[in-house]
Scaffold this motif. Structure first.
Motif, PDB file in Angstrom:
ATOM      1  N   ASN A  32     -27.968 -22.222  71.524  1.00 45.81           N
ATOM      2  CA  ASN A  32     -27.926 -21.327  70.690  1.00 45.81           C
ATOM      3  C   ASN A  32     -27.531 -21.395  69.263  1.00 45.81           C
ATOM      4  N   LEU A  33     -26.765 -22.393  68.692  1.00 41.44           N
ATOM      5  CA  LEU A  33     -26.996 -22.815  67.341  1.00 41.44           C
ATOM      6  C   LEU A  33     -28.535 -23.592  66.424  1.00 41.44           C
ATOM      7  N   VAL A  34     -29.266 -23.783  67.379  1.00 42.48           N
ATOM      8  CA  VAL A  34     -30.310 -24.256  67.137  1.00 42.48           C
ATOM      9  C   VAL A  34     -31.239 -23.063  67.046  1.00 42.48           C
ATOM     10  N   ASN A  35     -31.143 -21.548  67.891  1.00 40.06           N
ATOM     11  CA  ASN A  35     -32.198 -20.773  67.832  1.00 40.06           C
ATOM     12  C   ASN A  35     -31.127 -19.888  66.405  1.00 40.06           C
ATOM     13  N   ARG A  36     -30.325 -19.818  66.335  1.00 39.45           N
ATOM     14  CA  ARG A  36     -29.588 -19.243  64.828  1.00 39.45           C
ATOM     15  C   ARG A  36     -30.100 -19.936  64.060  1.00 39.45           C
ATOM     16  N   GLU A  37     -29.977 -20.818  64.086  1.00 38.71           N
ATOM     17  CA  GLU A  37     -31.322 -22.090  62.424  1.00 38.71           C
ATOM     18  C   GLU A  37     -32.590 -21.425  62.282  1.00 38.71           C
ATOM     19  N   PHE A  38     -33.227 -21.601  64.176  1.00 36.98           N
ATOM     20  CA  PHE A  38     -34.546 -21.171  63.512  1.00 36.98           C
ATOM     21  C   PHE A  38     -35.016 -19.799  62.917  1.00 36.98           C
ATOM     22  N   ALA A  41     -30.990 -16.391  58.897  1.00 38.83           N
ATOM     23  CA  ALA A  41     -30.022 -15.241  58.283  1.00 38.83           C
ATOM     24  C   ALA A  41     -30.755 -14.123  58.551  1.00 38.83           C
ATOM     25  N   TRP A  42     -31.458 -13.898  58.725  1.00 41.94           N
ATOM     26  CA  TRP A  42     -31.386 -12.684  58.406  1.00 41.94           C
ATOM     27  C   TRP A  42     -32.126 -11.942  60.155  1.00 41.94           C
ATOM     28  N   ILE A  49     -29.810  -7.901  49.868  1.00 41.52           N
ATOM     29  CA  ILE A  49     -30.096  -8.842  49.693  1.00 41.52           C
ATOM     30  C   ILE A  49     -28.824  -8.843  48.489  1.00 41.52           C
ATOM     31  N   GLY A  50     -28.541  -7.549  47.472  1.00 39.12           N
ATOM     32  CA  GLY A  50     -27.600  -8.169  46.818  1.00 39.12           C
ATOM     33  C   GLY A  50     -26.153  -8.031  46.808  1.00 39.12           C
ATOM     34  N   ALA A  51     -26.110  -7.993  48.729  1.00 32.29           N
ATOM     35  CA  ALA A  51     -24.588  -8.480  49.010  1.00 32.29           C
ATOM     36  C   ALA A  51     -24.791 -10.258  49.588  1.00 32.29           C
ATOM     37  N   ARG A  52     -25.700 -10.729  49.398  1.00 36.22           N
ATOM     38  CA  ARG A  52     -26.078 -12.304  49.820  1.00 36.22           C
ATOM     39  C   ARG A  52     -25.788 -12.765  48.677  1.00 36.22           C
ATOM     40  N   ALA A  53     -25.187 -14.250  48.210  1.00 36.99           N
ATOM     41  CA  ALA A  53     -24.360 -14.722  47.394  1.00 36.99           C
ATOM     42  C   ALA A  53     -26.020 -15.799  47.256  1.00 36.99           C
ATOM     43  N   GLU A  54     -25.696 -15.976  45.483  1.00 33.10           N
ATOM     44  CA  GLU A  54     -27.225 -16.489  45.356  1.00 33.10           C
ATOM     45  C   GLU A  54     -27.401 -18.183  46.281  1.00 33.10           C
ATOM     46  N   SER A  55     -26.082 -18.849  46.721  1.00 34.97           N
ATOM     47  CA  SER A  55     -26.249 -20.290  47.280  1.00 34.97           C
ATOM     48  C   SER A  55     -26.184 -20.110  48.282  1.00 34.97           C
ATOM     49  N   ASP A  56     -26.416 -18.797  49.008  1.00 36.38           N
ATOM     50  CA  ASP A  56     -26.904 -18.767  50.889  1.00 36.38           C
ATOM     51  C   ASP A  56     -28.523 -18.654  50.639  1.00 36.38           C
ATOM     52  N   SER A 216     -27.033 -17.070  73.756  1.00 33.53           N
ATOM     53  CA  SER A 216     -27.303 -16.827  73.015  1.00 33.53           C
ATOM     54  C   SER A 216     -27.307 -14.941  72.956  1.00 33.53           C
ATOM     55  N   ASP A 217     -26.480 -14.063  73.901  1.00 32.98           N
ATOM     56  CA  ASP A 217     -25.847 -12.711  73.625  1.00 32.98           C
ATOM     57  C   ASP A 217     -25.927 -13.093  72.361  1.00 32.98           C
ATOM     58  N   GLU A 218     -25.151 -13.940  71.588  1.00 35.81           N
ATOM     59  CA  GLU A 218     -24.153 -13.272  69.859  1.00 35.81           C
ATOM     60  C   GLU A 218     -25.030 -13.623  69.266  1.00 35.81           C
ATOM     61  N   ILE A 219     -26.688 -14.115  69.300  1.00 34.50           N
ATOM     62  CA  ILE A 219     -27.631 -13.662  68.106  1.00 34.50           C
ATOM     63  C   ILE A 219     -27.346 -12.411  67.518  1.00 34.50           C
ATOM     64  N   MET A 220     -28.027 -11.608  68.573  1.00 34.12           N
ATOM     65  CA  MET A 220     -28.181 -10.526  68.482  1.00 34.12           C
ATOM     66  C   MET A 220     -27.268  -9.301  67.803  1.00 34.12           C
ATOM     67  N   GLY A 221     -26.064  -9.613  67.928  1.00 33.06           N
ATOM     68  CA  GLY A 221     -25.194  -9.338  67.455  1.00 33.06           C
ATOM     69  C   GLY A 221     -24.444  -8.290  68.614  1.00 33.06           C
ATOM     70  N   ASN A 222     -23.699  -7.409  68.710  1.00 34.32           N
ATOM     71  CA  ASN A 222     -22.936  -6.059  69.351  1.00 34.32           C
ATOM     72  C   ASN A 222     -24.345  -5.830  70.327  1.00 34.32           C
ATOM     73  N   ARG A 223     -23.131  -5.799  71.720  1.00 34.88           N
ATOM     74  CA  ARG A 223     -25.242  -4.864  72.787  1.00 34.88           C
ATOM     75  C   ARG A 223     -24.541  -4.150  73.971  1.00 34.88           C
ATOM     76  N   GLN A 224     -23.769  -3.345  73.529  1.00 39.02           N
ATOM     77  CA  GLN A 224     -22.738  -2.243  74.210  1.00 39.02           C
ATOM     78  C   GLN A 224     -22.830  -1.400  74.554  1.00 39.02           C
ATOM     79  N   ASP A 225     -24.635  -0.821  74.821  1.00 37.72           N
ATOM     80  CA  ASP A 225     -25.230   0.233  74.764  1.00 37.72           C
ATOM     81  C   ASP A 225     -24.800   0.378  76.527  1.00 37.72           C
ATOM     82  N   ILE A 226     -24.973   1.471  76.903  1.00 39.16           N
ATOM     83  CA  ILE A 226     -25.423   1.739  78.528  1.00 39.16           C
ATOM     84  C   ILE A 226     -26.352   2.354  78.526  1.00 39.16           C
TER      85      ILE A 226
END
Length: 581
Positions: A32-38, A41-42, A49-56, A216-226
């Motif tokens: 899961n961590l590898v897939n997140r990095e792969f 961040a987007w 874009i303006g909400a992300r810090a320059e250090s990100d 890996s379900d956490e990568i895509m965020g909320n999946r509550q649509d039924i």
């Protein structure tokens, strides 16, 4: 676990939810961590874009480079099979089987499936592929893939949906394995072969009580649509290995009840699961993830790249003055355009640069990049510039890249060959085989060839089933022309020598075409097998476009109707995961 325990649905359910899942958890979390990095961040986490810090800002992604470099070299854009006969009399049959099997692989989009399995092996360490034969109704959908009746299938099993014997220290020691998949409740009910009350009681995915989530379900965020129209439920297929016997059954989710009672698996030996691993760990059943082994290096390069980017973005130039004339000159400098003339005193203004990239950062980042190339050899494989400083180091890295790639390519081809042979076994042993494919005759005409059980000769064991020596590649046109020129230059001296010593000219052309990656040569010099196949097609179906004695045009034969509405070999037990018999 004793043989009787496999028939106890409660025990096997507790084993899946308990020790088996706990053993797989660290590998799933790491994947899961590898897939997140792969994904970066987007992916699945859009923000302004303006909400992300320059250090990100992280412009360097070693894991993405690693996977995107090795995956095309390990799989390629197309997988083809080469079938050869063990006896001279079966050459035409071998050619027919080869054409039919390649047509079937393309139709089922097998390359895409196998590509996903290899990517799983790169990112998570283990790729799992499930094979079987679809039977029952006219068609069915499993994990989004649609299969027709009697159609062999190969589907990827995700690491989040796979568990194995938690006590095994080697893949060969696995006493049992299980995998999870999603199906439609409506289609399960329409089959009419399961207990409808049990099917209706299986929890729908997304509701409490359903074992549906994976790391890996956490990568895509909320999946509550039924979707209330077509409810999806999850089932578990369980495989139990007892000597030479394999038992398989289907659990109704996590309800501790069998939707399909365990029965003896009667498919090809070694099926239905094929496991692909690139780096094994001694005395452990789970392999090493190639991406996981370079994860720290990736994070270090990402942090260094983000820091360098942050320093570059903070670079600015300021103008300092101490007199009124200097102020006027500084204002003119600020507001002037390119190549504009203005009056001022340049000696009254001083330009001061602040921020910027620290000089120590570039050598440090070069060192990290060099370590990445030594471990992965991606610069040599993707054609980018080598960071080595000496010819000795460059030669060593080139050799290491070739050895590493050939080692992994051999493992991928071996596992892929097993899957393809299983699909070929289902295809070749189908008692109601009836398939149609287009065949191109030497005169350019095409005929629709019907290949059925009556036309088939020989058994599965009468042929060699191997992957093709090379696959189609998206080669640059200029490079392809140079390759063709090299082929013609070498052929001018090599082919006369073959003819002088009484060699096989067609075989020599085939070998050279494989070496120089010019497969179109086979259309110019048809092999003996293709010539025999063309004769067989012409004799059976006639020459398309040629007039018959009655003055009519001969047309290709169409598909033969099936014998009544008989289902496809209902005695087999290795079928699509949702249809037992």
């Amino acid at each position: 676990m004793s043989t009787a325990n496999i028939f106890d649905a409660s025990k096997i359910t507790r084993a899946i939810e308990g020790p088996a899942t706990l053993r797989m958890m660290p590998f799933r979390q790491m994947r899961n961590l590898v897939n997140r990095e792969f994904g970066g961040a987007w992916y699945g986490n859009f923000a302004d874009i303006g909400a992300r810090a320059e250090s990100d800002k992280r412009p360097v992604n070693l894991l993405y480079q690693f996977v995107r470099t090795y995956l095309p070299n390990l799989v390629g854009p197309a997988i083809k099979v080469k079938v050869s006969a063990k006896t001279m009399g079966m050459r035409a049959q071998a050619t027919t089987r080869e054409l039919m099997l390649n047509h079937m692989l393309k139709e089922m989009n097998f390359t895409r499936t196998w590509r996903a399995v290899v990517q799983d092996a790169l990112t998570g360490g283990l790729g799992v592929c499930r094979t079987g034969l679809r039977a029952g109704g006219s068609s069915y959908k499993v994990n989004g893939e649609v299969f027709d009746m009697g159609q062999p299938y190969a589907v990827r099993v995700d690491l989040d949906d796979f568990v194995r014997d938690p006590q095994s220290r080697d893949p060969l020691e696995d006493c049992w394995r299980a995998f999870r998949y999603r199906v439609s409740r409506r289609e399960l009910l329409e089959l009419g072969i399961y207990d409808q009350d049990l099917v209706n009681s299986i929890p729908m995915i997304g509701y409490a009580g359903a074992m549906t989530r994976g790391e890996s379900d956490e990568i895509m965020g909320n999946r509550q649509d039924i979707d209330p129209i077509d409810e999806k439920v999850e089932l578990w297929d369980v495989l139990y290995y007892h000597g030479d016997t394999v038992l398989e059954g289907t659990l109704a989710g996590n309800m501790s009840k069998w939707l399909m009672e365990p029965h003896e698996y009667e498919g090809r030996e070694g099926a239905p699961l094929e496991l692909l691993s690139l780096v094994d760990m001694p005395n452990n059943a789970m392999p090493v993830s190639p991406c996981g082994s370079i994860l720290d290096l990736h994070l270090a390069m990402a942090a260094a790249g983000a820091k360098m980017t942050n320093q570059l973005l903070k670079t600015k130039a300021s103008y300092i003055y101490s007199t009124a004339k200097g102020e006027e000159t500084a204002m003119e400098m600020r507001d002037s355009f390119d190549q504009e003339f203005f009056q001022g005193d340049p000696s009254s203004v001083a330009a001061v640069k602040s921020g910027g990239l620290l000089p120590e950062m570039l050598p440090a980042f070069d060192w990290l990049e060099g370590q990445a190339n030594k471990m992965t050899a991606i610069h040599l494989l993707n054609g980018s510039e080598d960071t080595s400083k000496t010819a000795t180091v460059g030669s060593y890295m080139q050799g290491n890249a070739s050895v590493l790639l050939n080692d992994w390519r051999g493992l991928c081809n071996e596992a892929c060959s097993k899957v393809v042979r299983t699909l070929a076994w289902y295809f070749d042993t189908d008692p109601q085989l009836n398939r149609t494919f287009s065949y191109k005759l030497p005169n350019g005409a095409e005929a629709d060839v019907v290949y059925d059980a009556e036309a088939k000769e020989g058994d599965f064991g009468d042929f060699h089933w191997d992957l093709a020596p090379f696959v189609d590649t998206a080669m640059d046109p200029s490079l392809k022309m140079r390759r063709f020129g090299e082929f013609m230059t070498a052929a001018g001296s090599f082919l006369p020598m073959v003819q002088q010593f009484g060699g096989d000219m067609v075989a020599a052309v085939e070998v050279m075409a494989e070496q120089y990656q010019v497969p179109e040569i086979a259309d110019i010099f048809p092999t003996q097998n293709l010539q025999m196949m063309s004769q067989m097609v012409t004799q059976r179906y006639g020459n398309p476009g040629q007039a018959t004695p009655g003055g009519k045009q001969m047309t290709p034969a169409g598909p033969k109707p099936a014998a009544g509405n008989r289902p496809i070999d209902q005695t087999r037990s290795d079928m699509a995961a949702t249809v037992p018999y």
